[in-house]
Motif scaffolding. Structure first.
Motif, PDB file in Angstrom:
ATOM      1  N   LEU A 129       1.090  -8.285   7.783  1.00  0.00           N
ATOM      2  CA  LEU A 129       1.831  -8.314   6.304  1.00  0.00           C
ATOM      3  C   LEU A 129       1.669  -7.094   5.794  1.00  0.00           C
ATOM      4  O   LEU A 129       2.816  -6.266   5.447  1.00  0.00           O
ATOM      5  CB  LEU A 129       1.068  -9.156   5.251  1.00  0.00           C
ATOM      6  CG  LEU A 129       1.609 -10.754   5.558  1.00  0.00           C
ATOM      7  CD1 LEU A 129       0.798 -11.589   4.473  1.00  0.00           C
ATOM      8  CD2 LEU A 129       3.011 -11.007   5.461  1.00  0.00           C
ATOM      9  N   THR A 169       4.910  -4.403   5.342  1.00  0.00           N
ATOM     10  CA  THR A 169       5.140  -3.914   3.920  1.00  0.00           C
ATOM     11  C   THR A 169       5.549  -2.206   4.200  1.00  0.00           C
ATOM     12  O   THR A 169       6.739  -1.899   3.232  1.00  0.00           O
ATOM     13  CB  THR A 169       4.035  -4.085   3.202  1.00  0.00           C
ATOM     14  OG1 THR A 169       3.917  -5.414   2.990  1.00  0.00           O
ATOM     15  CG2 THR A 169       4.257  -3.365   1.592  1.00  0.00           C
ATOM     16  N   GLU A 219      -2.160 -12.448   8.175  1.00  0.00           N
ATOM     17  CA  GLU A 219      -2.431 -11.659   6.677  1.00  0.00           C
ATOM     18  C   GLU A 219      -3.126 -10.329   7.051  1.00  0.00           C
ATOM     19  O   GLU A 219      -2.708  -9.552   6.230  1.00  0.00           O
ATOM     20  CB  GLU A 219      -3.227 -12.910   5.809  1.00  0.00           C
ATOM     21  CG  GLU A 219      -2.506 -14.261   5.501  1.00  0.00           C
ATOM     22  CD  GLU A 219      -1.684 -13.708   4.146  1.00  0.00           C
ATOM     23  OE1 GLU A 219      -2.107 -12.862   3.285  1.00  0.00           O
ATOM     24  OE2 GLU A 219      -0.550 -14.155   4.195  1.00  0.00           O
ATOM     25  N   HIS A 235       1.908 -18.761   3.231  1.00  0.00           N
ATOM     26  CA  HIS A 235       0.781 -19.034   3.996  1.00  0.00           C
ATOM     27  C   HIS A 235      -0.211 -19.801   2.875  1.00  0.00           C
ATOM     28  O   HIS A 235      -1.003 -20.643   3.545  1.00  0.00           O
ATOM     29  CB  HIS A 235       0.075 -17.701   4.312  1.00  0.00           C
ATOM     30  CG  HIS A 235       0.659 -17.134   5.720  1.00  0.00           C
ATOM     31  ND1 HIS A 235       0.535 -15.812   5.774  1.00  0.00           N
ATOM     32  CD2 HIS A 235       1.615 -17.623   6.438  1.00  0.00           C
ATOM     33  CE1 HIS A 235       1.343 -15.587   6.969  1.00  0.00           C
ATOM     34  NE2 HIS A 235       2.026 -16.766   7.347  1.00  0.00           N
ATOM     35  N   TRP A 287       6.173 -14.610   1.799  1.00  0.00           N
ATOM     36  CA  TRP A 287       5.563 -14.770   3.141  1.00  0.00           C
ATOM     37  C   TRP A 287       4.028 -15.276   2.974  1.00  0.00           C
ATOM     38  O   TRP A 287       3.662 -15.963   3.490  1.00  0.00           O
ATOM     39  CB  TRP A 287       5.724 -13.588   4.096  1.00  0.00           C
ATOM     40  CG  TRP A 287       5.332 -13.670   5.522  1.00  0.00           C
ATOM     41  CD1 TRP A 287       4.819 -14.980   6.120  1.00  0.00           C
ATOM     42  CD2 TRP A 287       5.464 -12.562   6.530  1.00  0.00           C
ATOM     43  NE1 TRP A 287       4.556 -14.338   7.504  1.00  0.00           N
ATOM     44  CE2 TRP A 287       5.001 -13.338   7.571  1.00  0.00           C
ATOM     45  CE3 TRP A 287       6.020 -11.393   6.370  1.00  0.00           C
ATOM     46  CZ2 TRP A 287       5.189 -12.443   8.974  1.00  0.00           C
ATOM     47  CZ3 TRP A 287       6.203 -10.549   7.598  1.00  0.00           C
ATOM     48  CH2 TRP A 287       5.339 -10.987   8.718  1.00  0.00           C
ATOM     49  N   HIS A 288       3.453 -14.338   2.013  1.00  0.00           N
ATOM     50  CA  HIS A 288       2.111 -14.657   1.902  1.00  0.00           C
ATOM     51  C   HIS A 288       1.967 -16.119   1.002  1.00  0.00           C
ATOM     52  O   HIS A 288       1.170 -16.857   1.371  1.00  0.00           O
ATOM     53  CB  HIS A 288       1.614 -13.725   0.821  1.00  0.00           C
ATOM     54  CG  HIS A 288       0.076 -13.836   0.228  1.00  0.00           C
ATOM     55  ND1 HIS A 288      -0.994 -13.930   1.030  1.00  0.00           N
ATOM     56  CD2 HIS A 288      -0.361 -14.248  -1.035  1.00  0.00           C
ATOM     57  CE1 HIS A 288      -2.094 -14.218   0.482  1.00  0.00           C
ATOM     58  NE2 HIS A 288      -1.853 -14.342  -0.750  1.00  0.00           N
ATOM     59  N   GLU A 289       2.956 -16.194   0.028  1.00  0.00           N
ATOM     60  CA  GLU A 289       2.993 -17.634  -0.795  1.00  0.00           C
ATOM     61  C   GLU A 289       3.022 -18.884   0.316  1.00  0.00           C
ATOM     62  O   GLU A 289       2.125 -19.702   0.166  1.00  0.00           O
ATOM     63  CB  GLU A 289       3.975 -17.647  -1.599  1.00  0.00           C
ATOM     64  CG  GLU A 289       4.076 -18.888  -2.542  1.00  0.00           C
ATOM     65  CD  GLU A 289       5.100 -18.480  -3.638  1.00  0.00           C
ATOM     66  OE1 GLU A 289       4.921 -18.903  -4.629  1.00  0.00           O
ATOM     67  OE2 GLU A 289       6.280 -18.691  -3.065  1.00  0.00           O
ATOM     68  N   ILE A 305       7.407 -10.071   1.448  1.00  0.00           N
ATOM     69  CA  ILE A 305       6.183 -10.197   1.442  1.00  0.00           C
ATOM     70  C   ILE A 305       5.050 -11.207   0.605  1.00  0.00           C
ATOM     71  O   ILE A 305       4.369 -11.572   1.308  1.00  0.00           O
ATOM     72  CB  ILE A 305       5.026  -8.800   1.377  1.00  0.00           C
ATOM     73  CG1 ILE A 305       5.981  -7.752   2.627  1.00  0.00           C
ATOM     74  CG2 ILE A 305       3.922  -8.844   1.472  1.00  0.00           C
ATOM     75  CD1 ILE A 305       5.557  -8.344   3.930  1.00  0.00           C
TER      76      ILE A 305
END
Length: 187
Positions: free
Chosen positions: A135, A139, A131, A12, A8-10, A5
């Motif tokens: 996400l 999680t 987001e 983005h 994935w966020h990074e 996660i």
């Protein structure tokens, strides 16, 4: 194993940095000035190559597994998957226009501006929706086995812009990111 996660966020966040640079070039173009077409080409090429070959296939695998666990996510996920196709198409249209310009072809400004704006709007909204809507749910719902399958959906390549060893093609883009958006984060 890297927290999927967080990774994935990074990605983005990295993509958002590039979209911000594109937005600045769109603003330059809108003012009637000459944007940095090579910069635009590098950003779009990276987002298409890395995003479409590595990031989106992993997301699609996560989406598929999430829908199996959370049937209520089927419609929002279907929309996100459709957006992957729209973003890929918009990116192809845009890169063709930029390539033509770099080769000396004259194109109507409105056409190029619209293609760039469309790409920016779709990509930015897409990231925000993932987001906000996906996400946190992923999680909670996806298992370590699911995350391994997500990783296996597009194994391999390091990030050619934000990774530890940037590709030669993207070294100037990385310098531009450092100048305009702050230092590039290494993972």
């Amino acid at each position: 194993m890297i927290d999927p996660i967080a990774a994935w966020h990074e990605e983005h966040v990295y993509f958002g940095r590039l979209l911000k640079l594109l937005r600045r070039q769109l603003d330059v173009f809108h003012r009637g000035e000459e944007p940095e077409y090579q910069l635009i080409q590098d950003i779009i090429t990276y987002l298409r190559d890395y995003g479409d070959q590595y990031h989106h296939p992993r997301e699609d695998e996560a989406f598929s597994r999430l829908v199996r666990r959370c049937p209520d996510m089927e419609l929002p996920i279907a929309r996100l998957q459709q957006e992957h196709r729209v973003i890929a198409h918009a990116g192809e249209t845009l890169v063709q226009s930029i390539n033509a310009i770099l080769e000396g072809t004259m194109l109507p400004r409105a056409e190029v501006e619209m293609a760039l704006a469309t790409y920016l709007v779709y990509y930015g909204n897409h990231i925000a929706r993932e987001e906000e809507d996906v996400l946190a749910r992923a999680t909670k719902e996806l298992t370590p086995a699911d995350w391994q399958a997500v990783k296996d959906a597009a194994p391999g390549a390091g990030d050619p812009v934000f990774g530890d060893k940037p590709a030669e093609r993207y070294k100037e883009l990385r310098r531009q990111i450092a100048r305009e958006a702050g230092p590039a984060v290494k993972r």
